[in-house]
Design a protein around this motif. Structure first.
Motif, mmCIF file in Angstrom:
data_model
loop_
_atom_site.group_PDB
_atom_site.id
_atom_site.type_symbol
_atom_site.label_atom_id
_atom_site.label_comp_id
_atom_site.label_asym_id
_atom_site.label_seq_id
_atom_site.Cartn_x
_atom_site.Cartn_y
_atom_site.Cartn_z
ATOM 1 N N SER A 500 0.841 -1.195 0.000
ATOM 2 C CA SER A 500 0.000 0.000 0.000
ATOM 3 C C SER A 500 0.880 1.252 0.000
ATOM 4 O O SER A 500 2.020 1.219 0.462
ATOM 5 C CB SER A 500 -0.927 0.001 1.218
ATOM 6 N N PRO A 501 0.361 2.368 -0.533
ATOM 7 C CA PRO A 501 1.178 3.597 -0.602
ATOM 8 C C PRO A 501 1.543 4.114 0.783
ATOM 9 O O PRO A 501 0.720 4.112 1.704
ATOM 10 C CB PRO A 501 0.277 4.583 -1.349
ATOM 11 N N SER A 502 2.767 4.579 0.920
ATOM 12 C CA SER A 502 3.265 5.082 2.211
ATOM 13 C C SER A 502 2.773 6.504 2.465
ATOM 14 O O SER A 502 2.216 7.162 1.576
ATOM 15 C CB SER A 502 4.798 5.080 2.195
ATOM 16 N N ASP A 503 3.019 6.972 3.686
ATOM 17 C CA ASP A 503 2.682 8.359 4.034
ATOM 18 C C ASP A 503 3.380 9.328 3.086
ATOM 19 O O ASP A 503 2.796 10.313 2.643
ATOM 20 C CB ASP A 503 3.115 8.667 5.473
ATOM 21 N N GLU A 504 4.646 9.032 2.773
ATOM 22 C CA GLU A 504 5.416 9.920 1.898
ATOM 23 C C GLU A 504 4.779 10.016 0.508
ATOM 24 O O GLU A 504 4.677 11.094 -0.074
ATOM 25 C CB GLU A 504 6.861 9.415 1.795
ATOM 26 N N VAL A 505 4.301 8.879 0.000
ATOM 27 C CA VAL A 505 3.659 8.878 -1.321
ATOM 28 C C VAL A 505 2.383 9.710 -1.280
ATOM 29 O O VAL A 505 2.103 10.506 -2.191
ATOM 30 C CB VAL A 505 3.364 7.433 -1.783
ATOM 31 N N LEU A 506 1.600 9.560 -0.215
ATOM 32 C CA LEU A 506 0.343 10.323 -0.109
ATOM 33 C C LEU A 506 0.610 11.808 0.096
ATOM 34 O O LEU A 506 -0.147 12.655 -0.384
ATOM 35 C CB LEU A 506 -0.531 9.736 1.000
ATOM 36 N N ASN A 507 1.704 12.143 0.786
ATOM 37 C CA ASN A 507 2.106 13.557 0.880
ATOM 38 C C ASN A 507 2.430 14.107 -0.509
ATOM 39 O O ASN A 507 2.061 15.234 -0.855
ATOM 40 C CB ASN A 507 3.332 13.711 1.781
ATOM 41 N N GLN A 508 3.127 13.287 -1.308
ATOM 42 C CA GLN A 508 3.455 13.705 -2.670
ATOM 43 C C GLN A 508 2.199 13.843 -3.537
ATOM 44 O O GLN A 508 2.155 14.672 -4.451
ATOM 45 C CB GLN A 508 4.430 12.701 -3.311
ATOM 46 N N CYS A 509 1.152 13.049 -3.228
ATOM 47 C CA CYS A 509 -0.133 13.201 -3.928
ATOM 48 C C CYS A 509 -0.724 14.586 -3.662
ATOM 49 O O CYS A 509 -1.307 15.211 -4.553
ATOM 50 C CB CYS A 509 -1.117 12.112 -3.477
ATOM 51 N N CYS A 510 -0.575 15.046 -2.413
ATOM 52 C CA CYS A 510 -1.051 16.403 -2.076
ATOM 53 C C CYS A 510 -0.343 17.439 -2.941
ATOM 54 O O CYS A 510 -0.971 18.346 -3.506
ATOM 55 C CB CYS A 510 -0.794 16.716 -0.596
ATOM 56 N N LEU A 511 0.982 17.308 -3.047
ATOM 57 C CA LEU A 511 1.764 18.254 -3.849
ATOM 58 C C LEU A 511 1.378 18.162 -5.328
ATOM 59 O O LEU A 511 1.253 19.183 -6.005
ATOM 60 C CB LEU A 511 3.258 17.983 -3.662
ATOM 61 N N ALA A 512 1.176 16.920 -5.814
ATOM 62 C CA ALA A 512 0.787 16.745 -7.217
ATOM 63 C C ALA A 512 -0.543 17.429 -7.512
ATOM 64 O O ALA A 512 -0.734 18.019 -8.584
ATOM 65 C CB ALA A 512 0.702 15.255 -7.555
ATOM 66 N N MET A 513 -1.471 17.382 -6.552
ATOM 67 C CA MET A 513 -2.745 18.094 -6.731
ATOM 68 C C MET A 513 -2.503 19.590 -6.812
ATOM 69 O O MET A 513 -3.041 20.282 -7.678
ATOM 70 C CB MET A 513 -3.706 17.774 -5.584
ATOM 71 N N ALA A 583 -4.205 11.325 7.599
ATOM 72 C CA ALA A 583 -4.233 12.670 7.009
ATOM 73 C C ALA A 583 -2.836 13.013 6.496
ATOM 74 O O ALA A 583 -1.830 12.676 7.129
ATOM 75 C CB ALA A 583 -4.686 13.696 8.039
ATOM 76 N N HIS A 584 -2.785 13.674 5.357
ATOM 77 C CA HIS A 584 -1.519 13.948 4.682
ATOM 78 C C HIS A 584 -1.516 15.370 4.132
ATOM 79 O O HIS A 584 -2.558 15.867 3.699
ATOM 80 C CB HIS A 584 -1.315 12.947 3.539
ATOM 81 N N PHE A 585 -0.349 16.000 4.177
ATOM 82 C CA PHE A 585 -0.230 17.389 3.727
ATOM 83 C C PHE A 585 0.862 17.519 2.669
ATOM 84 O O PHE A 585 1.824 16.751 2.645
ATOM 85 C CB PHE A 585 0.123 18.310 4.903
ATOM 86 N N SER A 586 0.691 18.543 1.858
ATOM 87 C CA SER A 586 1.700 18.865 0.860
ATOM 88 C C SER A 586 3.008 19.207 1.576
ATOM 89 O O SER A 586 3.031 20.068 2.452
ATOM 90 C CB SER A 586 1.217 20.048 0.026
ATOM 91 N N PRO A 587 4.123 18.520 1.229
ATOM 92 C CA PRO A 587 5.353 18.701 2.012
ATOM 93 C C PRO A 587 6.141 19.961 1.680
ATOM 94 O O PRO A 587 6.925 20.446 2.492
ATOM 95 C CB PRO A 587 6.173 17.453 1.637
ATOM 96 N N VAL A 588 5.963 20.495 0.470
ATOM 97 C CA VAL A 588 6.673 21.711 0.051
ATOM 98 C C VAL A 588 5.723 22.595 -0.742
ATOM 99 O O VAL A 588 4.601 22.193 -1.068
ATOM 100 C CB VAL A 588 7.922 21.381 -0.822
ATOM 101 N N LEU A 589 6.181 23.792 -1.069
ATOM 102 C CA LEU A 589 5.361 24.703 -1.869
ATOM 103 C C LEU A 589 5.319 24.251 -3.318
ATOM 104 O O LEU A 589 6.317 23.745 -3.839
ATOM 105 C CB LEU A 589 5.939 26.122 -1.807
ATOM 106 N N PRO A 590 4.181 24.438 -4.003
ATOM 107 C CA PRO A 590 4.136 24.122 -5.428
ATOM 108 C C PRO A 590 4.924 25.152 -6.228
ATOM 109 O O PRO A 590 5.312 26.202 -5.718
ATOM 110 C CB PRO A 590 2.641 24.193 -5.764
ATOM 111 N N HIS A 591 5.143 24.863 -7.490
ATOM 112 C CA HIS A 591 5.863 25.789 -8.380
ATOM 113 C C HIS A 591 4.970 26.985 -8.720
ATOM 114 O O HIS A 591 3.793 26.829 -9.019
ATOM 115 C CB HIS A 591 6.240 25.053 -9.672
ATOM 116 N N TRP A 592 5.535 28.184 -8.638
ATOM 117 C CA TRP A 592 4.840 29.384 -9.124
ATOM 118 C C TRP A 592 5.870 30.459 -9.409
ATOM 119 O O TRP A 592 6.832 30.629 -8.651
ATOM 120 C CB TRP A 592 3.838 29.935 -8.095
ATOM 121 N N ASN A 593 5.710 31.169 -10.507
ATOM 122 C CA ASN A 593 6.471 32.402 -10.690
ATOM 123 C C ASN A 593 5.566 33.400 -11.403
ATOM 124 O O ASN A 593 4.610 33.012 -12.078
ATOM 125 C CB ASN A 593 7.785 32.168 -11.443
#
Length: 598
Positions: A500-513, A583-593
């Motif tokens: 099953s997907p790990s916490d880290e993978v689900l955190n990365q899902c948050c960032l991907a969203m 519960a999982h959160f985005s680990p870093v800021l998304p890309h924006w400029n």
């Protein structure tokens, strides 16, 4: 000051002669709404008669309503995008407007993930300034003595860029604050701010907020009203005070400005304002170190008469939190505006938020109204809609706003759904219902269902290697945190429990969203700090079936039931939260400029 009785207004007794003239202007405009609208349309069509856009539809110089309606189509931003792109790329011919396009105003609405670019002309600043000049004369009818103190308003400029053709592209308020209309505004005792221009115009959001808060604390006894543009902005200021009060009180005590404030003009300006005040520092320290922050606004700024913030539409979700921090101060919604056009004002600004109605000022643009039928199939070019003129709307009915502006937008669908609540003279008053198709909103961001669906699809790609997929999902805008953030509920089908997907993978899902969401959302996350990290809450298997059972028990049809893609009904949210397994959160800021994609 005694006011000439000949200048008295049906709206109420004006506070001064200047107010009397403003109220008289409102009366004249609203009494003659239809003739003003005819004049506005004639002016727009005659001055723009030789533009490429109007010539395309063969108006041949006609300025009457019937010809206008029969020949010009009702359009969306996507219809105009080729023309807007040409202007952005440097074409200076009269495409939409006979007057030169002076800049683009970037809308909080998006098209293909990027901010919409709204063309504007220099004289529109005069029109916006005119509407601003009417706000305090109306407010003075309801709140006396506002000339005896100041307003603590948290106002900010946002990043701006240039199009390939060299035109500025920036939000409408940034354009206004950087204009001479604002920077060199004449002194008005009813409109004095604690924040100096240098603080408002500082592009660094931390330095701007810090010095505006510092000035507000320095003049705490002078403050009679506290405000920001949106309710979310004022709550961000309170959160900022919670996080920074120790350094702020140190600055007040010593009279020395925090070294993190590096903007030279701001340091120079603050040097004239900041003086050592140990007694004030101790007072603020005592208030901010208490366990409860309930009523903190009136504890620190005891003479505050009301909060001036927008709390209609998506901002209504912040009302309970504002009430908590202010001790239930009145919430004033004063005006209705967008990047495309400034529309009107609230003639009863001290009413309850649920009763706010905006009176459309007929001199601002030409207005039409598309009857809103939520379940209709829409319309095509072969079956155009029947639009209603400003004075012909009906009380109780809902409409989508359609505008024709001096800057060249013709029969443009703004996307706001309004309900007619009444009339002031012959001008209708509208309750703002919602933005069309918006699902989630925390600040100025607007995320629709298609965008959310795409973000979920993109994020779920990360689960494929674990033989897992998203069975169902829904969402809500959590405004209990400051800043607020998006919460996405996922029910997963894990086909191999040993992989099953790990916490880290689900955190990365948050960032991907987050990476999949539009540039306004990502700017709120990265540059403005107005949106917190996206959260995915994984719920137990079978949760969405329970959700359907609950809906059916309340009368929903089993044949027509669809999973709501956004929830805000408390029992449903309680059901979902009681089934959360992680519960999982985005680990870093998304890309924006700030640079637009070419």
């Amino acid at each position: 000051m005694a006011v000439d009785s000949a200048l008295s207004s049906p709206l109420g007794p004006p506070a001064c002669e200047k107010d009397a003239k403003a109220l008289q202007f409102i009366e004249e405009m609203t009494r003659n709404a239809d003739s003003v609208q005819e004049r506005v349309l004639t002016e727009i069509l005659s001055r723009n008669s030789q533009t490429e856009y109007l010539r395309r539809f063969k108006l041949n110089g006609a300025t009457d309503r019937d010809t206008f309606k029969s020949k010009l189509p009702v359009i969306t931003y996507e219809d105009l995008q080729p023309e807007i792109q040409r202007i952005a790329n440097g074409d200076r011919s009269a495409i939409l407007s006979a007057h030169p396009i002076s800049e683009f105003l970037t809308s909080s609405g998006t098209s293909a993930g990027e901010r919409k670019l709204m063309p504007t002309i220099k004289e529109e600043l005069d029109r916006r300034q005119l509407l601003y000049s009417l706000l305090m004369p109306v407010m003075n009818l309801y709140v006396s003595g506002l000339d005896k103190g100041k307003g603590l308003y948290f106002l900010f400029v946002k990043s701006e860029t240039r199009t390939p053709g060299g035109l500025l592209a920036r939000p409408v308020l940034t354009s206004y604050y950087k204009s001479d209309h604002f920077k060199t505004r004449p002194y008005d005792p009813y409109n004095v701010y604690t924040s100096p221009n240098e603080a408002i115009l500082c592009p660094d959001s931390f330095q701007s907020m810090y010095t505006q808060m510092l000035c507000g604390l320095q003049e705490r006894q002078q403050v009679l009203r506290v405000g920001a543009v949106f309710a979310s902005g004022l709550l961000r200021a309170i959160r900022f005070l919670q996080l920074n009060w120790q350094q702020l009180t140190y600055d007040i005590e010593t009279g020395a400005l925090n070294q993190k404030i590096t903007d030279p003009s701001l340091r120079e300006c603050m040097a004239k304002i900041l003086k050592p005040n140990p007694a004030l520092a101790e007072f603020v320290r005592q208030e901010c170190s208490k366990d409860s922050w309930e009523g903190i606004i009136t504890r620190i700024w005891p003479n505050t008469k009301y909060l001036d913030v927008i709390v209609t539409g998506a901002m209504a979700q912040y009302i309970p939190t504002l009430d908590y921090y202010s001790g239930g101060l009145p919430l004033a919604c004063t005006m209705y505006a967008s990047s495309e056009c400034y529309f009107g004002l609230n003639l009863n600004p001290m009413c309850k938020p649920s009763e706010v109605s905006y009176t459309i000022m007929p001199n601002m643009a030409h207005f039409e109204f598309l009857p809103h039928e939520p379940n209709s199939a829409g319309f095509t070019r072969d079956s155009p809609p029947k639009l209603v003129d400003l004075v012909d709307v009906e009380v109780g009915k809902e409409y989508e706003l359609v505008i024709t502006t001096y800057a060249g937008l013709c029969r443009y669908r703004v996307g706001d759904i309004l309900r007619v609540s009444g009339f002031h003279n012959s001008a209708p008053q509208f309750h703002f219902v919602r933005r069309k198709n918006v699902l989630l909103s925390i600040d100025s961001d607007k995320t629709d269902e298609a965008e959310l669906q795409k973000a979920v699809e993109n994020a779920s790609q990360l689960l494929r290697g674990f033989n897992t997929n998203v069975v169902e999902y829904t969402s809500y805008a959590d405004t209990k945190t400051i800043p607020g953030h998006y919460v996405i509920y996922w029910e997963l089908l894990v086909k191999d429990s040993g992989n099953s997907p790990s916490d880290e993978v689900l955190n990365q899902c948050c960032l991907a969203m987050e990476e999949s969401l539009n540039s306004v959302y990502r700017q709120g996350r990265v540059a403005d700090n107005s949106i917190g990290p996206l959260e995915i809450r994984v719920v137990k298997s079978g949760t969405f079936e329970e959700l359907m059972d609950y809906a059916i028990s309340r009368g929903a049809s089993i044949n027509q039931y669809k999973v709501p893609r956004c929830v805000n009904f408390t029992p449903i949210m309680e059901l979902l939260d009681s089934r959360v397994v992680s519960a999982h959160f985005s680990p870093v800021l998304p890309h924006w400029n700030p640079e637009r994609r070419r």
